[in-house]
Each structure stands twice: as structure tokens, then as C-alpha cells.
Motif scaffolding. Sequence first.
Motif, PDB file in Angstrom:
ATOM      1  N   GLY A   1       0.574   5.980  -1.337  1.00  0.00           N
ATOM      2  CA  GLY A   1       0.240   5.417  -0.038  1.00  0.00           C
ATOM      3  C   GLY A   1       0.731   6.151   1.187  1.00  0.00           C
ATOM      4  O   GLY A   1       0.535   5.649   2.306  1.00  0.00           O
TER       5      GLY A   1
ATOM      6  N   GLN B   1      -1.502   6.342   4.081  1.00  0.00           N
ATOM      7  CA  GLN B   1      -1.753   5.118   4.844  1.00  0.00           C
ATOM      8  C   GLN B   1      -0.783   4.951   6.014  1.00  0.00           C
ATOM      9  O   GLN B   1      -0.874   3.987   6.760  1.00  0.00           O
TER      10      GLN B   1
ATOM     11  N   CYS C   1       2.740   1.182   8.166  1.00  0.00           N
ATOM     12  CA  CYS C   1       1.512   1.134   7.372  1.00  0.00           C
ATOM     13  C   CYS C   1       0.354   0.722   8.265  1.00  0.00           C
ATOM     14  O   CYS C   1       0.432  -0.292   8.968  1.00  0.00           O
ATOM     15  N   LYS C   2      -0.723   1.483   8.227  1.00  0.00           N
ATOM     16  CA  LYS C   2      -1.885   1.187   9.064  1.00  0.00           C
ATOM     17  C   LYS C   2      -2.595  -0.085   8.653  1.00  0.00           C
ATOM     18  O   LYS C   2      -3.339  -0.673   9.448  1.00  0.00           O
ATOM     19  N   ARG C   3      -2.381  -0.549   7.409  1.00  0.00           N
ATOM     20  CA  ARG C   3      -3.077  -1.734   6.924  1.00  0.00           C
ATOM     21  C   ARG C   3      -2.336  -3.029   7.263  1.00  0.00           C
ATOM     22  O   ARG C   3      -2.928  -3.991   7.728  1.00  0.00           O
TER      23      ARG C   3
ATOM     24  N   SER D   1       0.823  -1.214   0.000  1.00  0.00           N
ATOM     25  CA  SER D   1       0.000   0.000   0.000  1.00  0.00           C
ATOM     26  C   SER D   1       0.852   1.258   0.000  1.00  0.00           C
ATOM     27  O   SER D   1       0.442   2.303  -0.504  1.00  0.00           O
ATOM     28  N   VAL D   2       2.043   1.160   0.608  1.00  0.00           N
ATOM     29  CA  VAL D   2       2.973   2.285   0.678  1.00  0.00           C
ATOM     30  C   VAL D   2       4.174   1.965  -0.198  1.00  0.00           C
ATOM     31  O   VAL D   2       4.764   0.883  -0.093  1.00  0.00           O
TER      32      VAL D   2
END
Length: 281
Positions: free
Chosen positions: A200, A203, A220-222, A156-157
Amino acid sequence: MTKGACLCGTVRFEIDGPFQTMLNCHCSMCRKFNGTAFTTAVVAPLAGFRWLAGEDAIRPSCASDRRSFCGTCGSATPMLLPERQLAVLHAGNLEGDLGIEPKFHQFVGSKAPWYTITDSLPQFEEWPPQIQAPVVSRPVAPPKEGVTQGSCLCGSVAFEFDGTPLRMVSCHCKRCRLGRSAAHATNVFVALDSFRWIHGDAQIASYKVPDARFFTVAFCKRCGGAAPRQSPERGFAVVPAGTLDTDPGIRPAAHIFVDSKASWFPITDDLPRFAEYPPLS
């Protein structure tokens, strides 16, 4: 009994000993998740594991059904395997002398190109023979001339930077061990004008240790994977080396804060060592 915690202290736990084994894992997932050259883990019977606080702060990683992290500070949290009645804990989050040292390296076939193994421990290309488990294959980033690429565990990042970084060092302070859930952190320092986000950055979450002047971790928060952080006041970006997808063309130059080193991790290379910060040149 050994106690453990995340960097911010929200998640706390304890485990009864003795530990069955300790290992260094060099797989790309561990490198991405922790942001380090490798993860050092200990294994113990699940029956001896207890949460003390912070279970509600734990977040599952979107990239792995086995991995989880503190939603406040991003530290990796213990991996519990009820089907095998085992608890796998990141040694960097444990307190005190663990009474054991690493016994082998696994997934050295996935080792970071910038890290050299200098000890005499057994090495296995993937899992050691006694472990029967699937191997997860991850895509390899095609190199770009003059550019170093990186990303979090779930992708995501993503980011990149141009040219040769300013420096790369391995830090053994307690904050780095807790923040990276590892034996030490290896960070790459990159000039701000050569660093850029691909996607990202929205994120990313960060956590600053309240009593520290600068010490901040980003993740990364995910997926919980480590992420770079920009430090405009100092003119550089701090990139966790484990997040890199391609060779940065630089190698660790020193160990710092070795007076705070984990008792269970021996330094076996010949790089310069400094008790705290190295002297200014």
C-alpha cells in the motif's frame, strides 16, 4: 467564536462557543486516523458552526462515514452530527485559548500499550454512561517476535520494522498539532534499514510545509489515516505512533517544543521537557 484550520490552511471554519465538553478518546480508530496516542475533541451546538473555505478539498474516509480529512494535507476535519445537532471538532486544529480543558478519557480499554495516562481525570472503558452509541470492534494483529507492525485506519497501507526503534518523542509544536489534529504528535524514529512496507505505499500522499526544511506529513489517500514517511537524507523513517498495531517495546522519552504547547492541554507526566529541540548528546 473560535476559528480553526487544517495544516495547509485550505480548509477553514469557525464555531461559536461556549464548548459543551472536551474529551480524550483512546479508541483504535482515533489513534489510527490521527496517528497519535489519543484524540482530543470538543463538542458544540451545530448551529454555531460555519465553513469559511475549502469544503471542496474535504475527502470522506473510506473507513468511517463520520470521518473526513483535507485531501491536500491529511488533517482531520470537523465531524458534523445533524441528527444530534452537534459539531465535534479536533482541538488540535483550533486557534487560541479554548476556555476549556479535557474532562475525561474514553475508550481506555483500547488504549495504546506505549502510552500511560498520568492525570486524575475520569476514565471509561468505552463510551461514558451519558453516551449511547455502538462500539466498533476492530481486528487485533497477532504479534510477531522481534517485529513491530503497523497500518492505516482502513488497512490499505501496512508496514513493519525490526528491533527496537531509535527513539520516541512527543512534539507539541503548532505544525504537529495541526498535522495530527491532536494535542501533540508522538513519533517513533526507526532506522531505514529495519523499516519495510508490506503493501500500500502507493496509496500514500504527503504534504510538506513550504517554509519548513523537513516537516512533512503522510497519510492514506483512501481513509485519511496517518502513515509513516521515510527520510533518506536523515537515515530514518518517522512513524506516527498511533499507526502501530503491536507494542514497539519503547516508550516516549521526552516532550519537545513545550513552549508551543496548546494552552488547553496540561502535561502531567514526569518526562523531560524541552522548549524546542533537545540538546544533542
